[in-house]
Scaffold this motif. Structure first.
Motif, PDB file in Angstrom:
ATOM      1  N   ILE A 282       0.847  -1.210   0.000  1.00  0.00           N
ATOM      2  CA  ILE A 282       0.000   0.000   0.000  1.00  0.00           C
ATOM      3  C   ILE A 282       0.880   1.257   0.000  1.00  0.00           C
ATOM      4  CG2 ILE A 282      -1.668   1.354   1.349  1.00  0.00           C
ATOM      5  CD1 ILE A 282      -2.855  -1.339   2.312  1.00  0.00           C
ATOM      6  N   VAL A 283       1.861   1.263   0.884  1.00  0.00           N
ATOM      7  CA  VAL A 283       2.742   2.437   0.982  1.00  0.00           C
ATOM      8  C   VAL A 283       3.445   2.689  -0.351  1.00  0.00           C
ATOM      9  CG1 VAL A 283       4.880   3.272   2.058  1.00  0.00           C
ATOM     10  CG2 VAL A 283       3.051   2.345   3.487  1.00  0.00           C
ATOM     11  N   SER A 284       3.936   1.628  -0.963  1.00  0.00           N
ATOM     12  CA  SER A 284       4.726   1.792  -2.192  1.00  0.00           C
ATOM     13  C   SER A 284       3.890   2.383  -3.329  1.00  0.00           C
ATOM     14  CB  SER A 284       5.340   0.457  -2.619  1.00  0.00           C
ATOM     15  OG  SER A 284       4.298  -0.383  -3.082  1.00  0.00           O
ATOM     16  N   GLN A 285       2.581   2.235  -3.228  1.00  0.00           N
ATOM     17  CA  GLN A 285       1.719   2.789  -4.285  1.00  0.00           C
ATOM     18  C   GLN A 285       1.339   4.248  -4.050  1.00  0.00           C
ATOM     19  OE1 GLN A 285      -1.536  -0.049  -4.872  1.00  0.00           O
ATOM     20  NE2 GLN A 285       0.010  -1.639  -4.618  1.00  0.00           N
ATOM     21  N   HIS A 286       1.829   4.818  -2.983  1.00  0.00           N
ATOM     22  CA  HIS A 286       1.455   6.208  -2.681  1.00  0.00           C
ATOM     23  C   HIS A 286       2.673   7.094  -2.483  1.00  0.00           C
ATOM     24  CE1 HIS A 286      -2.329   4.079  -1.770  1.00  0.00           C
ATOM     25  NE2 HIS A 286      -2.889   5.211  -2.166  1.00  0.00           N
ATOM     26  N   LEU A 287       3.731   6.805  -3.208  1.00  0.00           N
ATOM     27  CA  LEU A 287       4.949   7.585  -3.001  1.00  0.00           C
ATOM     28  C   LEU A 287       5.150   8.663  -4.059  1.00  0.00           C
ATOM     29  CD1 LEU A 287       7.305   4.782  -1.667  1.00  0.00           C
ATOM     30  CD2 LEU A 287       6.165   6.606  -0.391  1.00  0.00           C
ATOM     31  N   ASP A 288       4.048   9.019  -4.739  1.00  0.00           N
ATOM     32  CA  ASP A 288       4.159  10.100  -5.708  1.00  0.00           C
ATOM     33  C   ASP A 288       4.251  11.465  -5.020  1.00  0.00           C
ATOM     34  OD1 ASP A 288       1.662   9.226  -4.880  1.00  0.00           O
ATOM     35  OD2 ASP A 288       0.616  10.335  -6.453  1.00  0.00           O
ATOM     36  N   GLN A 289       3.954  11.494  -3.726  1.00  0.00           N
ATOM     37  CA  GLN A 289       4.160  12.723  -2.947  1.00  0.00           C
ATOM     38  C   GLN A 289       4.659  12.338  -1.554  1.00  0.00           C
ATOM     39  OE1 GLN A 289       0.663  14.784  -1.459  1.00  0.00           O
ATOM     40  NE2 GLN A 289      -0.670  13.352  -2.538  1.00  0.00           N
ATOM     41  N   PRO A 290       5.224  13.321  -0.798  1.00  0.00           N
ATOM     42  CA  PRO A 290       5.750  12.979   0.521  1.00  0.00           C
ATOM     43  C   PRO A 290       4.683  12.318   1.396  1.00  0.00           C
ATOM     44  CG  PRO A 290       6.379  15.218  -0.079  1.00  0.00           C
ATOM     45  CD  PRO A 290       5.437  14.744  -1.135  1.00  0.00           C
ATOM     46  N   LEU A 291       5.105  11.330   2.162  1.00  0.00           N
ATOM     47  CA  LEU A 291       4.160  10.551   2.958  1.00  0.00           C
ATOM     48  C   LEU A 291       4.716  10.326   4.370  1.00  0.00           C
ATOM     49  CD1 LEU A 291       1.575   8.741   2.983  1.00  0.00           C
ATOM     50  CD2 LEU A 291       2.993   6.879   2.121  1.00  0.00           C
ATOM     51  N   VAL A 292       3.909  10.628   5.353  1.00  0.00           N
ATOM     52  CA  VAL A 292       4.266  10.316   6.745  1.00  0.00           C
ATOM     53  C   VAL A 292       3.416   9.128   7.164  1.00  0.00           C
ATOM     54  CG1 VAL A 292       4.267  11.129   9.131  1.00  0.00           C
ATOM     55  CG2 VAL A 292       4.818  12.727   7.278  1.00  0.00           C
ATOM     56  N   VAL A 293       4.051   8.054   7.604  1.00  0.00           N
ATOM     57  CA  VAL A 293       3.313   6.865   8.009  1.00  0.00           C
ATOM     58  C   VAL A 293       3.436   6.673   9.522  1.00  0.00           C
ATOM     59  CG1 VAL A 293       3.148   4.362   7.779  1.00  0.00           C
ATOM     60  CG2 VAL A 293       3.570   5.762   5.764  1.00  0.00           C
ATOM     61  N   VAL A 294       2.287   6.687  10.170  1.00  0.00           N
ATOM     62  CA  VAL A 294       2.221   6.528  11.622  1.00  0.00           C
ATOM     63  C   VAL A 294       1.806   5.088  11.906  1.00  0.00           C
ATOM     64  CG1 VAL A 294       0.927   7.250  13.667  1.00  0.00           C
ATOM     65  CG2 VAL A 294       1.591   8.952  11.929  1.00  0.00           C
ATOM     66  N   VAL A 295       2.572   4.406  12.752  1.00  0.00           N
ATOM     67  CA  VAL A 295       2.314   2.989  12.985  1.00  0.00           C
ATOM     68  C   VAL A 295       2.115   2.723  14.476  1.00  0.00           C
ATOM     69  CG1 VAL A 295       3.151   0.638  12.554  1.00  0.00           C
ATOM     70  CG2 VAL A 295       3.859   2.488  11.032  1.00  0.00           C
ATOM     71  N   SER A 296       1.143   1.852  14.775  1.00  0.00           N
ATOM     72  CA  SER A 296       0.897   1.427  16.170  1.00  0.00           C
ATOM     73  C   SER A 296       1.784   0.239  16.524  1.00  0.00           C
ATOM     74  CB  SER A 296      -0.543   0.948  16.341  1.00  0.00           C
ATOM     75  OG  SER A 296      -1.457   1.913  15.975  1.00  0.00           O
ATOM     76  N   ALA A 297       1.648  -0.197  17.741  1.00  0.00           N
ATOM     77  CA  ALA A 297       2.314  -1.431  18.168  1.00  0.00           C
ATOM     78  C   ALA A 297       1.668  -2.606  17.443  1.00  0.00           C
ATOM     79  CB  ALA A 297       2.169  -1.589  19.674  1.00  0.00           C
ATOM     80  N   MET A 298       2.451  -3.648  17.205  1.00  0.00           N
ATOM     81  CA  MET A 298       1.967  -4.776  16.417  1.00  0.00           C
ATOM     82  C   MET A 298       0.982  -5.651  17.192  1.00  0.00           C
ATOM     83  SD  MET A 298       5.591  -5.567  14.580  1.00  0.00           S
ATOM     84  CE  MET A 298       5.331  -7.310  14.381  1.00  0.00           C
ATOM     85  N   GLY A 299      -0.149  -5.943  16.538  1.00  0.00           N
ATOM     86  CA  GLY A 299      -1.138  -6.854  17.117  1.00  0.00           C
ATOM     87  C   GLY A 299      -1.581  -6.399  18.491  1.00  0.00           C
ATOM     88  N   LYS A 300      -1.520  -7.326  19.437  1.00  0.00           N
ATOM     89  CA  LYS A 300      -2.007  -7.032  20.795  1.00  0.00           C
ATOM     90  C   LYS A 300      -0.861  -6.664  21.751  1.00  0.00           C
ATOM     91  CE  LYS A 300      -6.393  -8.594  20.152  1.00  0.00           C
ATOM     92  NZ  LYS A 300      -6.870  -7.524  19.272  1.00  0.00           N
ATOM     93  N   THR A 301       0.211  -6.148  21.181  1.00  0.00           N
ATOM     94  CA  THR A 301       1.398  -5.863  21.991  1.00  0.00           C
ATOM     95  C   THR A 301       1.119  -4.936  23.180  1.00  0.00           C
ATOM     96  OG1 THR A 301       2.811  -6.226  20.092  1.00  0.00           O
ATOM     97  CG2 THR A 301       3.752  -4.937  21.888  1.00  0.00           C
ATOM     98  N   THR A 302       0.330  -3.883  22.954  1.00  0.00           N
ATOM     99  CA  THR A 302       0.079  -2.932  24.044  1.00  0.00           C
ATOM    100  C   THR A 302      -0.598  -3.630  25.235  1.00  0.00           C
ATOM    101  OG1 THR A 302      -0.110  -1.206  22.389  1.00  0.00           O
ATOM    102  CG2 THR A 302      -0.904  -0.657  24.590  1.00  0.00           C
ATOM    103  N   ASN A 303      -1.530  -4.524  24.945  1.00  0.00           N
ATOM    104  CA  ASN A 303      -2.185  -5.279  26.031  1.00  0.00           C
ATOM    105  C   ASN A 303      -1.155  -6.069  26.828  1.00  0.00           C
ATOM    106  OD1 ASN A 303      -4.529  -4.329  24.979  1.00  0.00           O
ATOM    107  ND2 ASN A 303      -5.286  -6.292  24.238  1.00  0.00           N
ATOM    108  N   LEU A 304      -0.221  -6.679  26.109  1.00  0.00           N
ATOM    109  CA  LEU A 304       0.811  -7.460  26.803  1.00  0.00           C
ATOM    110  C   LEU A 304       1.687  -6.548  27.650  1.00  0.00           C
ATOM    111  CD1 LEU A 304       2.857 -10.438  25.574  1.00  0.00           C
ATOM    112  CD2 LEU A 304       4.103  -8.452  26.427  1.00  0.00           C
TER     113      LEU A 304
END
Ligand code: ASP
Ligand code: MG
Length: 421
Positions: free
Chosen positions: A23-45
């Motif tokens: 998905i990201v690679s298809q939207h690089l025609d302009q600057p992109l900031v990608v915000v990511v959460s913790a993976m899966g249920k990591t925060t619960n752990l």
């Protein structure tokens, strides 16, 4: 410039991360900031290894090991053996081990220092992976960008400082040749003194919105495991209707009532600048999705249902036979504010005050400690809070289906019912 947000479910496995990369690679025609959460249920752990929380050191170590195996298992499949990211992940787990074995201080402070590792780890892994497959990107520590006060576990954002720091730290990177992509963390932030804070559970949407505001993004997109903003959570409803357009204010109301599709604080900053928020499916990335924007009403107009499980109803009565309104409300709200507890529904009579909050064992204990001197406290757990917008009686009857209602409120367009499961 666009801002994307990927939540825990969109990066919870090898395949999910590959999909995200596509998905990201298809939207690089302009600057992109990608915000990511913790993976899966990591925060619960991670919530289980905050200093003072685990029952034993054995349990704490075992949980860290479990999380380490999960992340490294994925990392090893995505990265070449000699990729420095693997080394870095090991270091982060060593640091997590140290942080979580500290002597407890205050729960909220310890919470942020520990739980923030989830996002640092996920973005390290993902940034490393993207670089390794030729999607070059810059990893940014958002704690140097999003500034909050020291209200741990729910930092209050200083938008002015954040905007300056975002221009300095992020925009300057986009000026470097060939750098179009930034990978950074949701949920976490930093104080003036440089300590880590968090923005509240599920706060990554809010992070993306703060950055969209600060960088004057053209649009913001949240990638979800649902096709868009649905009129009910598909976990509870077989047949759902996608709402194509949602006015900014309606989205704020819905999120406030607990529509889990976006964090309640997300909409205001982007509304302020008229930035549209797309909610799109990472499973079907070319499908339309939903748009939150400057619209007059939801489209299509249909009843909306919001369910919140694991609710706690607390009822308190002054021990001194005074009426509840005499100074008591002030005392109660001061305690709630001090413990950073959000009230989902409240009601008072002459003699008692009842309120409903998300269940949290530790906070319930603290709350009782504070209140039981002056009040008689009773509570029920395991309840469900149902909110229906654009309701009618037939809909209410169908949803409640004979279950016991402990509290109900009705306004013109919205009704809320607290029911036993
Ligand atoms: N990882 C955090 C949480 O699970 C923040 C987020 O996912 O938005 O609450
Ligand atoms: Mg999450």
């Amino acid at each position: 410039m666009q801002v994307f947000k990927f939540g825990g479910a969109s990066v919870n496995s090898v395949d999910a991360i590959k999909n995200m990369a596509s998905i990201v690679s298809q939207h690089l025609d302009q600057p992109l900031v990608v915000v990511v959460s913790a993976m899966g249920k990591t925060t619960n752990l991670l919530e289980k290894i905050i200093p003072g929380v685990p029952k034993s050191d054995e349990e704490r170590k075992q949980l860290i090991e479990q999380s380490k195996e999960y992340h490294l298992g994925i990392a090893r499949q995505l990265l070449p053996n000699d990729d420095p990211t693997l080394e870095r992940l090991h270091e982060l787990f060593d640091q997590l081990n140290k942080t979580s074995s500290q002597k407890p201080t205050t729960y909220n402070f310890d919470y942020d220092q520990t739980v923030s590792f989830g996002e640092i780890i996920s973005t390290t892994l993902i940034s490393g992976y993207l670089n390794s497959i030729g999607i070059s990107n810059i990893w940014i520590d958002i704690r140097n960008v999003i500034r909050t006060n020291e209200n741990y576990r729910e930092g209050i954002v200083d938008f002015e400082t954040t905007r300056h720091q975002a221009q300095d730290v992020i925009n300057s990177k986009f000026k470097i040749k060939n750098s179009k992509l930034i990978i950074t963390q949701g949920f976490i932030a930093g104080t003036a003194a440089g300590t880590t804070t968090t923005l509240g559970r599920e706060g990554s949407d809010y992070s993306a919105s703060i950055l969209s505001y600060s960088l004057d993004a053209e649009s913001m997109t949240i990638w979800k495991d649902v096709p868009g903003f649905l009129n009910a959570d598909p976990k509870f409803f077989h047949e759902t209707i996608k709402i194509n357009k949602i006015p900014f204010n309606e989205a704020i109301e819905l999120a406030y009532y607990g529509a889990s599709v976006i964090h309640p604080k997300t909409v205001k900053p982007i509304q302020n600048k008229g930035i549209r928020l797309n909610i799109k499916s990472f499973i079907d990335p070319t499908a339309e999705g939903s748009i939150i924007g400057p619209f007059d009403s939801i489209e299509p107009l249909t009843p909306l249902y919001i369910f919140k499980n694991n609710q706690l109803l607390i009822s308190i009565q002054p021990k001194d036979f005074s009426f509840i309104a005499e100074d008591n409300l002030q005392t109660i709200f001061a305690v709630l504010a001090e413990l950073n507890i959000r009230v989902n529904l409240m009601q008072n009579s002459a003699l008692s005050f009842s309120f409903c909050i998300d269940y949290n064992e530790i906070l319930l204990k603290r709350l009782r400690e504070r209140l039981e001197n002056d009040f008689r406290v009773v509570y029920n757990t395991g309840l469900q809070l149902i909110t229906i917008r654009y309701y009618n009686q037939a809909i209410i009857d169908q949803i409640v289906a004979g279950r016991n209602i402990l509290l109900q409120q009705r306004a013109r367009t919205t009704t809320q019912l607290l029911v036993e499961n």
